[in-house]
Design a protein around this motif. Structure first.
Motif, short mmCIF file in Angstrom:
data_model
loop_
_atom_site.label_atom_id
_atom_site.label_comp_id
_atom_site.label_asym_id
_atom_site.label_seq_id
_atom_site.Cartn_x
_atom_site.Cartn_y
_atom_site.Cartn_z
N SER A 102 72.46 38.04 43.73
CA SER A 102 73.59 37.12 43.72
C SER A 102 74.63 37.57 44.74
O SER A 102 74.76 38.76 45.04
CB SER A 102 74.21 37.06 42.32
OG SER A 102 74.73 38.32 41.96
N ILE A 103 75.31 36.59 45.29
CA ILE A 103 76.43 36.90 46.18
C ILE A 103 77.69 36.62 45.38
O ILE A 103 77.82 35.55 44.77
CB ILE A 103 76.38 36.03 47.45
CG1 ILE A 103 75.17 36.44 48.30
CG2 ILE A 103 77.68 36.16 48.24
CD1 ILE A 103 75.00 35.61 49.55
N ILE A 104 78.59 37.59 45.36
CA ILE A 104 79.78 37.43 44.52
C ILE A 104 80.93 36.92 45.37
O ILE A 104 81.29 37.54 46.37
CB ILE A 104 80.17 38.79 43.88
CG1 ILE A 104 78.96 39.39 43.15
CG2 ILE A 104 81.37 38.61 42.96
CD1 ILE A 104 79.17 40.84 42.73
N LEU A 105 81.47 35.77 44.99
CA LEU A 105 82.70 35.31 45.63
C LEU A 105 83.85 35.73 44.71
O LEU A 105 84.04 35.15 43.64
CB LEU A 105 82.71 33.79 45.79
CG LEU A 105 81.71 33.19 46.78
CD1 LEU A 105 82.01 31.70 46.97
CD2 LEU A 105 81.77 33.90 48.11
N ALA A 106 84.56 36.79 45.12
CA ALA A 106 85.65 37.29 44.29
C ALA A 106 86.91 36.54 44.69
O ALA A 106 87.46 36.74 45.77
CB ALA A 106 85.82 38.78 44.49
N GLY A 158 79.73 47.10 47.81
CA GLY A 158 80.30 45.91 48.42
C GLY A 158 79.35 45.21 49.37
O GLY A 158 79.76 44.54 50.32
N ARG A 159 78.07 45.31 49.09
CA ARG A 159 77.12 44.70 50.01
C ARG A 159 76.94 43.21 49.76
O ARG A 159 76.36 42.50 50.57
CB ARG A 159 75.76 45.40 49.89
CG ARG A 159 75.58 46.43 50.98
CD ARG A 159 74.22 47.04 50.91
NE ARG A 159 74.07 47.77 49.64
CZ ARG A 159 72.99 48.49 49.35
NH1 ARG A 159 71.99 48.53 50.20
NH2 ARG A 159 72.90 49.13 48.21
N ARG A 160 77.38 42.77 48.59
CA ARG A 160 77.20 41.33 48.33
C ARG A 160 78.47 40.71 47.76
O ARG A 160 78.40 39.71 47.04
CB ARG A 160 75.99 41.10 47.43
CG ARG A 160 75.93 41.98 46.21
CD ARG A 160 74.58 41.92 45.52
NE ARG A 160 74.59 42.74 44.31
CZ ARG A 160 74.97 42.31 43.12
NH1 ARG A 160 75.35 41.07 42.96
NH2 ARG A 160 74.97 43.11 42.08
N THR A 161 79.60 41.31 48.07
CA THR A 161 80.86 40.76 47.59
C THR A 161 81.68 40.23 48.76
O THR A 161 81.87 40.93 49.76
CB THR A 161 81.69 41.83 46.87
OG1 THR A 161 80.90 42.39 45.82
CG2 THR A 161 82.97 41.25 46.31
#
Ligand code: GDP
Ligand code: MG
Length: 653
Positions: free
Chosen positions: A191-195, A219-222
């Protein structure tokens, strides 16, 4: 997201044709505190109004939004049969809606939603159904699929926002429950996290980044998204935040301006909002304008997805190459389509005949290892099966003392005989020799059966091409079977004659027999032997027990019987040796060799006719079909491999 569409579409084609699993694009999950603008961000990414947004807790159940790309010119391309049916739904058609985009919920089964307001309404209804209407939340997701030519196959997840203080029906541990719910989705490595953090809150205390970091410490997918740039206090700006001076985020920090509540109330459309956003950024952050905004966010996501695809490509390429090799060899095994019929026919016939002979000679290409076959089996039949059977035939089997005595007495007629009459010996020995005929004929039968089996062996293993032409295969089997059947009576006749020859003349002057014969004329010798026999009785022979004689035999009778028995035995052994030797020779000559020598010409003579060509060389439908399928698949795989190469070269930056 549009840049991805052609690439994904091409890949999709590849996957569809080769039947491989589609590359799984990462799920995009939004996290953040309540009302930070998560739903708004997702919505502007999709480019359609469809999510309930607003102040307070609006998103109260996870929404799994699956975007499904459908081709623009063919709405009916959706694979699901039910979907097709709904397409023909007269209600839809009569309303004349432009249904190039539509939605479907899991919980409303096959109902088609073409009105996106209706979709939003259904999300609200469904949220209330499970979570009540008083701010309660539920972890049970709503599944929504949007079909559109303008999307890529991607899954977005909208989640309830983080909150601290329970309100309404919310349980005491609402904070914990929502956290757990969020963690469940963002801990998925795919999953890619959109914070999402609102610009008018303190980035340093961003709950979104905090929770993202728990699941994605590197932080590779945030990706950080700063919303509400337009709502900052006068005199403040987000420069430091956007430049990563407050909290650096590896994949980037992107500021956006979504529609305000007023815009929503006024039904401002996404396109206008994006234009205004652009104007705003140009004015307020001219130096950062091209690295922020919804469009840039979409492009960045695009790039992340591309990287993901790129990471998947090598494995995919390997898989496709392996498949291609497999199909190539499959295709080879199906053979080329026939061009020159007559030469193909001749070739196949010759090949079959050669293989047949080779199997008999033991020089076949395919040597059976699990059991004896062909020539080896014929050898086994001759020497083991037939040889043993003959050896087990008892020379005196089925012969009783009474039989012998009766024969002697019948042979002498009215005069009492002085010597044992020769006629009785001949009579009895013929009777015994005749018993060799049955196993001999059985030997012919066994060899014949084996010759028949070789046909199957050849068409199964050696001449696999034959399987392509079932009619030719049947015809060949027929011809060979016929030939074998024709030779059977000839061979049987010969074997019968071999026994008949033996019966025709009992050669008492046979050198091996002379010795035994001597005893007949030498009484002294005979008596000596009798005495020996009495003193040292021979071990119980394998012969059948003589039927007990009703009366006691006289010494003379006893002696006569023994003489006859010995003579029969001796002569029988001579004949048996002959038969054991001559039957295999006869079978070889009349059956095996004959078939071997005439097979080729017989096949050619009967099958190699121009009138038969078309018929014999009709491929089984199955085969033509299978070859076509394999060829198509191979082509698709080659194209797939080419597409992958192109994608790797051109689309990755
Ligand atoms: P969520 O709870 O995180 O899903 O937030 P929503 O997307 O529902 O948005 C909450 C409220 O903030 C809505 O009324 C939006 O119109 C408003 N909103 C979201 N983003 C922006 C923005 O960038 N600027 C302005 N002015 N309002 C925004
Ligand atoms: Mg929301």
């Amino acid at each position: 997201m549009e840049a991805l569409i052609p690439v994904i579409n091409k890949l999709q084609d590849v996957f569809n044709t080769v039947g491989a699993d589609v590359i799984q694009l990462p799920q995009i999950v939004v996290v953040g505190t309540q009302s930070s603008g998560k739903s708004s961000v997702l919505e502007s990414l999709v480019g359609r109004d469809l999510l309930p947004r607003g102040t307070g807790i609006v998103t109260r159940r996870p929404l799994i939004l699956q975007l499904v790309h459908v081709s623009a010119d063919d709405h009916r391309k959706t694979t699901d049969e039910n979907e097709l049916d709904s397409w023909k739904n007269p209600r839809l058609l009569s309303k004349g809606v432009d249904a190039s985009e539509w939605g479907k919920f899991l919980h409303t089964k096959n109902k088609i939603y073409t009105d996106f307001d209706e979709i939003r309404q259904e999300i609200e209804n469904e949220t209330e159904r499970i979570s009540g209407n008083n701010k309660g939340i539920s972890s049970e997701p709503i599944h929504l699929k949007i079909f559109s030519p303008n999307v890529v196959n991607l899954t977005l997840v909208d989640l309830p926002g983080m909150t601290k203080v329970p309100v309404g029906d919310q349980p005491k541990d609402i904070e914990l429950q929502i956290r757990e719910l969020i963690i469940r989705y963002i801990s998925n490595p795919n999953s890619i996290i959109l914070a999402v953090t609102a610009a008018n809150t303190d980035m340093a205390t961003s709950e979104a980044l905090k929770i993202a970091r728990e699941s994605d410490p590197d932080g590779r997918r945030t990706l950080a998204v700063i919303t509400k740039l337009d709502l900052m206090d006068a005199g403040t700006d987000a420069m430091d935040v956007l430049l990563g001076r407050v909290i650096p985020v590896k994949l980037g920090i992107i500021g956006v301006v979504n529609r305000s509540q007023l815009d929503i109330n006024n039904k401002k459309i996404v396109a206008d909002s994006i234009r205004d956003e652009y104007a705003f950024l140009q004015k307020k952050y001219p130096s950062l304008a091209n690295r922020n905004g919804t469009k840039y966010l979409a492009r960045t996501l695009n790039r992340l997805l591309m990287h993901h695809i790129r990471d998947c490509l090598p494995e995919l390429k390997t898989r496709i190459n392996v498949l291609a090799a497999q199909y190539q060899s499959l295709l080879n095994s199906y053979g080329e389509p026939v061009e020159d019929q007559s030469s193909t026919l001749l070739q196949l016939i010759t090949k079959f005949a050669t293989e047949y002979c080779n199997t008999i000679e033991g020089t076949a290409k395919y040597i059976e290892t699990s059991e004896l076959c062909g020539g080896a089996r014929i050898c086994y039949i001759f020497h083991e099966t037939f040889g043993r059977t003959l050896e087990s035939v008892d020379p005196l089997g089925g012969l009783t003392t009474i039989d012998i005595l009766t024969a002697i007495r019948n042979a002498t007629g009215p005069r009492p005989a002085l010597f044992v009459p020769e006629v009785s010996f001949e009579l009895l020995v013929k009777r015994q020799v005749k018993r060799l005929e049955e196993p001999s004929l059985r030997c012919v039968e066994l060899v014949h059966e084996e010759m028949q089996r070789i046909i199957q062996h050849c068409s199964n293993y050696s001449t696999q091409e034959l399987l392509r032409f079932p009619k030719l295969h049947d015809a060949i089997v027929e011809v060979v079977t016929c030939l074998l059947r024709k030779r059977l009576p000839v061979t049987n006749e010969m074997v019968h004659n071999l026994v008949a020859i033996e019966l025709a003349y009992i050669n008492t002057k046979h050198p091996d027999f002379a010795d035994a014969c001597g005893v007949m004329n030498n009484n002294i010798e005979e008596q000596r032997r009798n005495k020996l026999a009495r003193d040292f009785p021979p071990p119980a022979a394998s012969r059948e027990k003589p039927v007990p004689v009703a009366r006691k035999l006289s010494a003379r009778e006893q002696r006569d019987c023994e003489v006859i028995e010995r003579l029969i035995k001796s002569y029988f052994l001579i004949v048996r040796k002959n038969i054991q030797d001559s039957v295999p020779k006869a079978v070889m000559h009349f059956l095996v060799n004959h078939v071997k020598d005439t097979l080729q010409s017989e096949l050619v003579g009967q099958l190699y006719k121009s009138l038969l060509l078309d018929d014999l060389l009709t491929e089984s439908e199955d085969m033509a079909q299978r070859r076509k399928e394999a060829a198509d698949m191979l082509k698709a795989l080659q194209r797939a491999s080419q597409i992958i190469a192109e994608i790797r070269e051109t689309h990755l930056w």
